[in-house]
Design a protein around this motif. Sequence first.
Motif, PDB file in Angstrom:
ATOM      1  N   ARG A   1       0.892  -1.160   0.000  1.00  0.00           N
ATOM      2  CA  ARG A   1       0.000   0.000   0.000  1.00  0.00           C
ATOM      3  C   ARG A   1       0.927   1.206   0.000  1.00  0.00           C
ATOM      4  NH1 ARG A   1      -5.176   1.811   2.011  1.00  0.00           N
ATOM      5  NH2 ARG A   1      -4.960   4.015   2.514  1.00  0.00           N
ATOM      6  N   ALA A   2       0.635   2.189  -0.855  1.00  0.00           N
ATOM      7  CA  ALA A   2       1.471   3.379  -0.942  1.00  0.00           C
ATOM      8  C   ALA A   2       0.594   4.584  -1.235  1.00  0.00           C
ATOM      9  CB  ALA A   2       2.517   3.215  -2.046  1.00  0.00           C
ATOM     10  N   LEU A   3       1.188   5.742  -1.098  1.00  0.00           N
ATOM     11  CA  LEU A   3       0.522   6.986  -1.454  1.00  0.00           C
ATOM     12  C   LEU A   3       1.255   7.551  -2.654  1.00  0.00           C
ATOM     13  CD1 LEU A   3      -1.676   9.064  -0.534  1.00  0.00           C
ATOM     14  CD2 LEU A   3       0.244  10.362   0.411  1.00  0.00           C
ATOM     15  N   GLN A   4       0.519   7.792  -3.731  1.00  0.00           N
ATOM     16  CA  GLN A   4       1.092   8.480  -4.885  1.00  0.00           C
ATOM     17  C   GLN A   4       1.082   9.956  -4.515  1.00  0.00           C
ATOM     18  OE1 GLN A   4      -1.108   8.052  -8.522  1.00  0.00           O
ATOM     19  NE2 GLN A   4       0.590   8.798  -9.772  1.00  0.00           N
ATOM     20  N   THR A   5       2.254  10.498  -4.210  1.00  0.00           N
ATOM     21  CA  THR A   5       2.328  11.829  -3.607  1.00  0.00           C
ATOM     22  C   THR A   5       1.872  12.936  -4.541  1.00  0.00           C
ATOM     23  OG1 THR A   5       4.686  11.965  -4.150  1.00  0.00           O
ATOM     24  CG2 THR A   5       4.105  11.181  -1.945  1.00  0.00           C
ATOM     25  N   SER A   6       2.067  12.793  -5.847  1.00  0.00           N
ATOM     26  CA  SER A   6       1.681  13.848  -6.784  1.00  0.00           C
ATOM     27  C   SER A   6       0.172  14.056  -6.827  1.00  0.00           C
ATOM     28  CB  SER A   6       2.206  13.543  -8.187  1.00  0.00           C
ATOM     29  OG  SER A   6       1.611  12.350  -8.678  1.00  0.00           O
ATOM     30  N   LEU A   7      -0.588  13.004  -6.573  1.00  0.00           N
ATOM     31  CA  LEU A   7      -2.053  13.094  -6.628  1.00  0.00           C
ATOM     32  C   LEU A   7      -2.697  12.868  -5.269  1.00  0.00           C
ATOM     33  CD1 LEU A   7      -2.676  11.150  -9.955  1.00  0.00           C
ATOM     34  CD2 LEU A   7      -2.700  13.630  -9.604  1.00  0.00           C
ATOM     35  N   ASP A   8      -1.882  12.650  -4.235  1.00  0.00           N
ATOM     36  CA  ASP A   8      -2.396  12.369  -2.897  1.00  0.00           C
ATOM     37  C   ASP A   8      -3.427  11.237  -2.954  1.00  0.00           C
ATOM     38  OD1 ASP A   8      -2.415  12.767  -0.146  1.00  0.00           O
ATOM     39  OD2 ASP A   8      -4.088  14.176  -0.238  1.00  0.00           O
ATOM     40  N   ARG A   9      -3.038  10.170  -3.678  1.00  0.00           N
ATOM     41  CA  ARG A   9      -3.953   9.059  -3.941  1.00  0.00           C
ATOM     42  C   ARG A   9      -3.367   7.762  -3.414  1.00  0.00           C
ATOM     43  NH1 ARG A   9      -5.201   7.689 -10.200  1.00  0.00           N
ATOM     44  NH2 ARG A   9      -2.947   7.681 -10.335  1.00  0.00           N
ATOM     45  N   PRO A  10      -4.161   6.983  -2.650  1.00  0.00           N
ATOM     46  CA  PRO A  10      -3.674   5.668  -2.246  1.00  0.00           C
ATOM     47  C   PRO A  10      -3.645   4.732  -3.447  1.00  0.00           C
ATOM     48  CG  PRO A  10      -5.920   5.989  -1.475  1.00  0.00           C
ATOM     49  CD  PRO A  10      -5.500   7.270  -2.133  1.00  0.00           C
ATOM     50  N   VAL A  11      -2.591   3.937  -3.536  1.00  0.00           N
ATOM     51  CA  VAL A  11      -2.425   2.986  -4.629  1.00  0.00           C
ATOM     52  C   VAL A  11      -1.849   1.694  -4.083  1.00  0.00           C
ATOM     53  CG1 VAL A  11      -2.106   4.725  -6.443  1.00  0.00           C
ATOM     54  CG2 VAL A  11      -0.111   3.854  -5.205  1.00  0.00           C
ATOM     55  N   ALA A  12      -1.916   0.666  -4.891  1.00  0.00           N
ATOM     56  CA  ALA A  12      -1.230  -0.592  -4.611  1.00  0.00           C
ATOM     57  C   ALA A  12      -0.054  -0.688  -5.572  1.00  0.00           C
ATOM     58  CB  ALA A  12      -2.171  -1.774  -4.803  1.00  0.00           C
TER      59      ALA A  12
END
Length: 140
Positions: free
Chosen positions: A40-51
């Motif tokens: 589980r991570a956060l895509q920092t450019s979009l402030d979006r949780p991703v896998a």
Amino acid sequence: PAAAPRAPREKRRSLREVLPGYRIETRLGGHSHDGVAVYRALQTSLDRPVALKVLLPKGADGPRGVERFVRAAKAIARLPHPNIVTIHDVVARGKLRVLVMELLAGGSLADRLEAGPLDVEETLRVAESVAQALAYAHSH
């Protein structure tokens, strides 16, 4: 044949160092014996949780394994369907290959099965969802 020696821990670069733009939060499913790890991570450019599905070096099976991994990602990315995970990106950094995917609530089916067998209603719901996704994929 003997396995190649691993670099000392201080010389190996962490996933955080090799994959800028993502803040790793925790390891999810995915099993090392399958050759992948999922985070589980956060895509920092979009402030979006991703896998993040990471192809591990021991799971790569050489260039063919990497090619299969990327080819599968491209195929899945062309299949917009509510029962098929959305692929946002494929990241290649040196030997590292990572699928950036939507983070699904509730975890994986493998995680659910580790908690115990499904009852009949759950089994039918899962089977119907899988059948719909497969039918869509086969029609495309």
